[in-house]
Every structure is written in C-alpha cells, then in structure tokens.
Write a protein that holds these residues in place. Structure first.
Motif, PDB file in Angstrom:
ATOM      1  N   PHE A  41       0.855  -1.180   0.000  1.00 30.47           N
ATOM      2  CA  PHE A  41       0.000   0.000   0.000  1.00 30.47           C
ATOM      3  C   PHE A  41       0.895   1.235   0.000  1.00 30.47           C
ATOM      4  N   VAL A  42       0.679   2.105  -0.976  1.00 39.76           N
ATOM      5  CA  VAL A  42       1.441   3.365  -1.047  1.00 39.76           C
ATOM      6  C   VAL A  42       0.412   4.490  -0.993  1.00 39.76           C
ATOM      7  N   SER A  43       0.505   5.256   0.057  1.00 41.88           N
ATOM      8  CA  SER A  43      -0.499   6.302   0.249  1.00 41.88           C
ATOM      9  C   SER A  43      -0.350   7.432  -0.769  1.00 41.88           C
ATOM     10  N   GLY A  44       0.887   7.721  -1.144  1.00 48.24           N
ATOM     11  CA  GLY A  44       1.138   8.852  -2.054  1.00 48.24           C
ATOM     12  C   GLY A  44       1.351   8.416  -3.485  1.00 48.24           C
ATOM     13  N   LYS A  45       2.357   9.079  -4.121  1.00 48.54           N
ATOM     14  CA  LYS A  45       2.595   8.840  -5.554  1.00 48.54           C
ATOM     15  C   LYS A  45       3.643   7.755  -5.761  1.00 48.54           C
TER      16      LYS A  45
ATOM     17  N   GLY B  72      -0.158 -10.671  -6.670  1.00 48.84           N
ATOM     18  CA  GLY B  72      -0.125  -9.836  -5.474  1.00 48.84           C
ATOM     19  C   GLY B  72      -1.093  -8.669  -5.605  1.00 48.84           C
ATOM     20  N   THR B  73      -1.138  -7.864  -4.564  1.00 43.31           N
ATOM     21  CA  THR B  73      -2.066  -6.733  -4.551  1.00 43.31           C
ATOM     22  C   THR B  73      -1.296  -5.458  -4.258  1.00 43.31           C
ATOM     23  N   VAL B  74      -1.494  -4.445  -5.097  1.00 45.61           N
ATOM     24  CA  VAL B  74      -0.785  -3.177  -4.934  1.00 45.61           C
ATOM     25  C   VAL B  74      -1.830  -2.056  -4.933  1.00 45.61           C
ATOM     26  N   ILE B  75      -1.768  -1.216  -3.927  1.00 45.10           N
ATOM     27  CA  ILE B  75      -2.677  -0.061  -3.877  1.00 45.10           C
ATOM     28  C   ILE B  75      -1.817   1.194  -3.880  1.00 45.10           C
ATOM     29  N   ILE B  76      -2.096   2.102  -4.813  1.00 45.22           N
ATOM     30  CA  ILE B  76      -1.269   3.301  -4.961  1.00 45.22           C
ATOM     31  C   ILE B  76      -2.201   4.517  -4.959  1.00 45.22           C
ATOM     32  N   GLY B  77      -1.775   5.561  -4.248  1.00 47.68           N
ATOM     33  CA  GLY B  77      -2.587   6.779  -4.238  1.00 47.68           C
ATOM     34  C   GLY B  77      -2.661   7.411  -5.613  1.00 47.68           C
TER      35      GLY B  77
ATOM     36  N   THR C 121      -3.463  -7.689  -8.714  1.00 51.36           N
ATOM     37  CA  THR C 121      -4.447  -6.609  -8.638  1.00 51.36           C
ATOM     38  C   THR C 121      -3.738  -5.301  -8.319  1.00 51.36           C
ATOM     39  N   ILE C 122      -3.991  -4.288  -9.132  1.00 50.20           N
ATOM     40  CA  ILE C 122      -3.435  -2.957  -8.867  1.00 50.20           C
ATOM     41  C   ILE C 122      -4.623  -2.013  -8.696  1.00 50.20           C
ATOM     42  N   ILE C 123      -4.638  -1.294  -7.593  1.00 45.32           N
ATOM     43  CA  ILE C 123      -5.711  -0.320  -7.379  1.00 45.32           C
ATOM     44  C   ILE C 123      -5.078   1.059  -7.295  1.00 45.32           C
ATOM     45  N   VAL C 124      -5.478   1.938  -8.172  1.00 46.01           N
ATOM     46  CA  VAL C 124      -4.947   3.313  -8.176  1.00 46.01           C
ATOM     47  C   VAL C 124      -6.083   4.225  -7.724  1.00 46.01           C
TER      48      VAL C 124
ATOM     49  N   ILE D  68      -9.823   4.046   3.138  1.00 50.01           N
ATOM     50  CA  ILE D  68      -9.047   4.495   1.980  1.00 50.01           C
ATOM     51  C   ILE D  68      -9.930   4.741   0.762  1.00 50.01           C
ATOM     52  N   PHE D  69     -11.092   4.137   0.721  1.00 49.62           N
ATOM     53  CA  PHE D  69     -12.003   4.372  -0.404  1.00 49.62           C
ATOM     54  C   PHE D  69     -13.091   5.340   0.034  1.00 49.62           C
ATOM     55  N   LYS D  70     -13.212   6.459  -0.683  1.00 46.66           N
ATOM     56  CA  LYS D  70     -14.300   7.386  -0.350  1.00 46.66           C
ATOM     57  C   LYS D  70     -15.593   6.830  -0.940  1.00 46.66           C
ATOM     58  N   PRO D  71     -16.727   7.121  -0.295  1.00 53.11           N
ATOM     59  CA  PRO D  71     -17.999   6.578  -0.811  1.00 53.11           C
ATOM     60  C   PRO D  71     -18.271   6.990  -2.257  1.00 53.11           C
ATOM     61  N   SER D  72     -17.687   8.126  -2.667  1.00 49.95           N
ATOM     62  CA  SER D  72     -17.965   8.609  -4.035  1.00 49.95           C
ATOM     63  C   SER D  72     -17.138   7.870  -5.106  1.00 49.95           C
ATOM     64  N   TYR D  73     -16.201   7.059  -4.692  1.00 44.48           N
ATOM     65  CA  TYR D  73     -15.321   6.395  -5.657  1.00 44.48           C
ATOM     66  C   TYR D  73     -16.085   5.423  -6.565  1.00 44.48           C
ATOM     67  N   ILE D  74     -15.887   5.600  -7.854  1.00 42.56           N
ATOM     68  CA  ILE D  74     -16.397   4.609  -8.812  1.00 42.56           C
ATOM     69  C   ILE D  74     -15.183   4.110  -9.586  1.00 42.56           C
ATOM     70  N   PHE D  75     -14.976   2.816  -9.541  1.00 47.16           N
ATOM     71  CA  PHE D  75     -13.773   2.275 -10.165  1.00 47.16           C
ATOM     72  C   PHE D  75     -14.026   1.797 -11.588  1.00 47.16           C
TER      73      PHE D  75
END
Lengths: 273, 296
Positions: free
Chosen positions: A171-175, A187-192, A207-210, A246-253
């Motif tokens: 998990f990377v909170s920033g850039k 694996g799973t990668v989450i990037i801000g 899985t990559i989540i940006v 980490i996910f705002k309710p307004s997020y649509i992926f």
C-alpha cells in the motif's frame, strides 16, 4: 523476551551493514552474545558495541523489540531475513530494509532508501515517510520479487515499485514514480497516484488499485467491475491497520485487464473519468 | 410446580457432533437471508438430512468481513467427513448460486474444511486468489460479478440434540407457548433450533418395529396412542411439541433450554400443564441436561 534500545555512539558517515543484527531472531540467541554481533562499517568489520550503546529491559512479550535511534541513510540491511521480532526506527534509514524478511514487524518513522522489502516473504513493514526505488521488487540480478507479507508506505515511492512482485500486499499512500508495477506476476498493490511513465508494463496477474484517474496504454482492456465484496474486504483489512478508510464513498472504479502483450490477466482498478 | 406447570424430574439427552459457522454476506440483507435459507434447507435432522443447520443470527455491515449485511449460520453433523461434504455441496449449490453473495468462515480451529479450496475450480482457471491478513480468499467469476469465498471453513466440537417437550391441552395453547419460547431462544448466539420454525412435532425414539428404520415415532408422547401404548401423558394432555437445540458448548444449550422453559413459565400460557424432555435412558449420548438443575 527483551526490549533493546540501541543508540549510535559515533556519527555514522559511511555504509553500515546491519545484516547480522538478524541473529537476534534465533531462539537460542543469548542477550550476552549481543555485543559480539559483527557489523560492517565502511567495509570494515566491527563489533556492534563499538557502534551502538545499548540498554536492555525485560519484557513480558514473547518476542524481542528493538528500538534504534539516531539512524540515517547509511544504515543498510536492517531486518534482513528478519523473523518474529519487532524493530522500531525513529528516523530515516538506508537501503535493503526488510529485504528477504520472513515474519515479524518493522516500523520506520522516517524514510527508507532503495530495495525496501525486496524479496520479502512475510511480515509487516511500515514506513511513515517515503521509500526509494525497487520497493517490494527483486534484488539486483534476481527475478523473483516480494512473495508475501505486507508493506505500507505512508508517503511517496520512486521508480520500479513492485517490479516482478509475486505475492503479498503493498500500500502506497502517495505517488509512485516510473516503471511502477512492471512485470507484476501477482499480489495486490494499492497506490494513491501514479505520476511516472511506463506504468504496469507486462503485468501477468495480480491486482493494482490506483486511487486516482490514470490513462493506460492500449494493451489493457476495459472490462466490467467485479463484485464490491472483494474491494470492501480489502478496504476493511487496510482500515484495520491504518485506522482510516481508503475508499471514499464517491469512488467509482474502472476495471481493466491486461497486459495483452503477455496474455496477462492482471487487473487494474482506477477511478473512473 | 412453576406457575401451575409441572417440571418433570427428567433430563434431555444430547450427543457429540461436529459443527462449523459460516458468515454469508450479500448486497442487501434480503439476499443474505435467501442464501442462508437455501443453505439451511432440508437440514432438520441428521437422521435423514446428513446435517442440521440453522440461522444463528443476522449481522450488521460493521460485523462482517466485507462490510455488507450478513447472516451467520451454524451447521452440525455427526462426522467430520459428512460435515465437509454437506458444507461444500450446500455452499456450492445454495450460496454460490444466490445473487451477490460471499461466504466467510465464522469460527477458527485447527481442523480445516475445504470451501473456496474446492469451489475455486468452478472458475475454470479465471479464479483469483488473494491472501489478506493470513487468510486466503478465492474470487470466482460468476454472471453478476464475482463470488468471494474464504479458502477454508473450520470445524469444532459441538453438541446436538438438546431438547424439551411442551405438554398441554390443545394445539393452539401449546403452539403459542412453543413459538414464544423459540422467539426468545432465537436471540441467543452459539445455538440453532434446526426444525421448521424451531419446533418439531414428530419427536422420535431410537429404532422401530421395522428393521430398516433407525428411528420411529415417540409413541410414549403421542396423544393419539394413549391407552394402547405405555404413555407418559396424563389425562388432560392432548398435544406435545418439542424444541430441539444444537449448540457449540454444553453451557450454550443449557442456557437456551433455561430461557425457553422460563419464558413459558413466566408468561403463564393457558393450557400448558407440563414440561418434559426427550431421552433414551442415557443410551444415545453423554451430555445430559437435567431440567430441574437447569432451572435452578
């Protein structure tokens, strides 16, 4: 077990290789042997007590806790092949932290340099500031990246994030910088936010989540969304660690699959335009 | 006597079982309930169903692993092999088929039962494995998105067959008392009442005059047989209903029986004359629930 407080006696102005500090993980390790641990300072072998002054307190926990103070970017290989115990570092450190780590916990209050969590197999690494190149990647000359464990970077990372990563959670909170998630096997990668070029080349699976909008090259196919159960499970897991959503309710992926050049089935979630 | 209801000096006899808890979640509670209902269908008695299952309680989104509304179900069986088979078949045919559902283990032990570990093959190679917090989950593509399933469920020791009998003058009165007891008992955790609506009318005894049957009607408590068999029913008793309880621990069942019986006693239902319990003289199981001790 013990709480061990280490503070440098001398000003560290060259590479300090702390690979052997991991000897403390051995269940047969006696605290009296602590001072005999050999470390490399400026490529010369020294005893640990020549570099650090130590204070030891008994603890009721069934693992050792090591607190290292006054560190800087010359401190390398902290937590190399680390198991069971915990390390807390209150400043910046150098490269190869948690490389080949197997279990336990490492918390860094500052930033880390390159190859943090490289070839990590298990355990937990948290960096409260930034990380350098090749986070969770393979070590130089090797082809297998991180294979397990969890890495949480609360700042930014530079290039080659998760290069050849196989398993685990990052998990990377920033850039992130250039060449992020290249050759991802799984694996799973989450990037801000992805700020660099050449993102996710030759992704095979995983899985990559940006958490921002990205433009991808044509070798990723737009597809339909999966069920929200997985994303909510993942968010719940991360919230249990970071204590924030980490996910705002307004997020649509928007979900894309690829890389088609390698018949990859990797998935990239990013915010929809 | 408690409020004019006689408590028989007898005991309920229960037997060791294996149990597992599953958490079923869905897009909304309606579909979680539907999946749970299907999963627990035809699971009233191990005599012919292979397992006994029931809804333990409903879960708010903040109580489930994926923050969606859910239902906790308990499933009991006599052997580990049968439990494994029933869980796998029922999850595959009843939960995976229900729109929007996911399934997670709700208890942990060293004894694993394959769940996603086997069901993943339905994904035909497109399934995705994810490890979070040391647990593996399988994401199986289905026509409404994905079926998310934990890799293993876990089995633990449990007890089945706790029970008590409500004896009264007519069906209206006995049914009302039984419904009231079930309503209170359903609020408890770690237990299920596996029969329809929590109540069973066809209590059984071990064996039969027919060699092929392992169980037959509990003739001692059949009002219609008074006079032709050695009956345990007194003159004014014309109806008997039974509440069967399966639970994870002895104390869970004991507490549920206590709450059920006390509800009937406190609410002074008309026509209820006696509370008794089903046993087989200690031949069936090692767990004995003495009514008088429970009510102390």
């Amino acid at each position: 077990m013990n709480k061990i407080f280490l503070e440098t006696k001398i000003s560290i102005e060259g590479s300090l290789n702390l690979k052997n500090l991991s000897q403390i993980n051995n269940p047969d390790f006696s605290i009296d042997e602590f001072k005999k641990i050999k470390v490399l300072y400026k490529n010369k072998q020294k005893n640990l007590n020549e570099i650090f002054k130590k204070k030891i307190k008994k603890s009721k926990k069934n693992f050792n806790e090591i607190f290292i103070e006054k560190t800087n970017s010359y401190f390398e290989y902290i937590g190399y092949k680390w198991t069971n115990d915990s390390i807390y570092i209150n400043s910046d450190i150098g490269s190869y932290v948690a490389a080949k780590m197997e279990s336990g916990k490492i918390i860094v209050s500052g930033s880390v340099e390159n190859f943090a969590g490289a070839e990590m197999k298990g355990g937990y690494l948290q960096v409260k500031n930034n990380a350098g190149k090749f986070l969770a990647s393979s070590l130089p000359g090797k082809k297998i990246g991180m294979t397990g464990g969890r890495i949480f970077i609360l700042g930014n990372v530079t290039d080659y994030l998760c290069y050849e990563m196989r398993r685990g959670l990052v998990f990377v909170s920033g850039k992130s910088g250039e060449y992020s998630c290249n050759n991802l096997i799984s694996g799973t990668v989450i990037i801000g936010k992805v700020s660099g070029r050449n993102f996710a080349n030759y992704v095979k699976r995983g899985t990559i989540i940006v958490l921002s909008r990205i433009k991808l090259e044509s070798h990723f196919t737009e597809t339909s969304n999966c069920s929200d159960s997985f994303l909510k499970l993942l968010e719940n897991h991360i919230q249990s660690i970071l204590k924030k959503r980490i996910f705002k309710p307004s997020y649509i992926f928007l979900r894309r699959l690829g890389d088609t050049r390698v018949e990859g089935k990797g998935e990239i979630f990013s915010l929809d335009f | 006597m408690h409020n004019n209801i006689k408590i028989d000096n007898t005991f309920a006899e229960a037997f060791p079982m294996k149990a597992s808890r599953l958490i079923i979640t869905a897009h909304n509670i309606k579909w979680a309930r539907e999946a749970a209902k299907a999963f627990c269908g035809f699971a009233t008695s191990v005599i012919a169903c292979g397992c006994e299952a029931g809804v333990e309680h409903e879960l708010r989104p903040d109580e489930t692993p994926d923050r969606r509304p859910g239902v906790s179900v308990l499933i009991f069986s006599m052997s580990s092999t049968e439990l494994q088979k029933q869980i796998l078949n029922r999850t595959g045919q009843c939960i995976m088929t229900t729109p929007t559902t996911s399934v997670f283990s709700g208890n942990y032990s060293d004894d694993k039962i394959n769940l996603g570990h086997s069901l993943r093959y339905f994904g035909d190679g497109f399934q995705i494995s994810k490890v979070l917090g040391g647990k593996r989950y399988w994401r199986i593509p289905v026509m409404d998105g994905e079926f998310l399933c934990e890799e293993f469920a876990y089995k633990s020791k449990a007890i089945g067959g706790g029970n008590f009998l409500i004896l009264g003058d007519k069906i209206d009165h006995v049914l009302k008392a039984a419904e009231s007891a079930v309503c209170e008992m359903n609020k408890l955790k770690n237990i299920i009442l596996p029969f329809p609506g929590g109540i069973v009318r066809s209590g059984s005894k071990v064996g039969s005059k027919y060699k092929s049957l392992i169980a037959s009607t509990n003739s001692e408590y059949c009002p219609a047989l008074k006079g032709i068999v050695k009956s345990k029913l007194s003159k004014g008793v014309n109806c008997v209903l039974e509440i069967v309880i399966d639970g994870l621990r002895f104390d869970d069942i004991s507490n549920a029986m206590k709450i059920g019986i006390k509800t009937i006693i406190k609410r002074k239902f008309p026509g209820i004359t006696e509370i008794s319990a089903g046993n087989y003289g200690g031949k069936l199981g090692p767990h004995l629930f003495y009514l008088k001790e429970i009510l102390k």
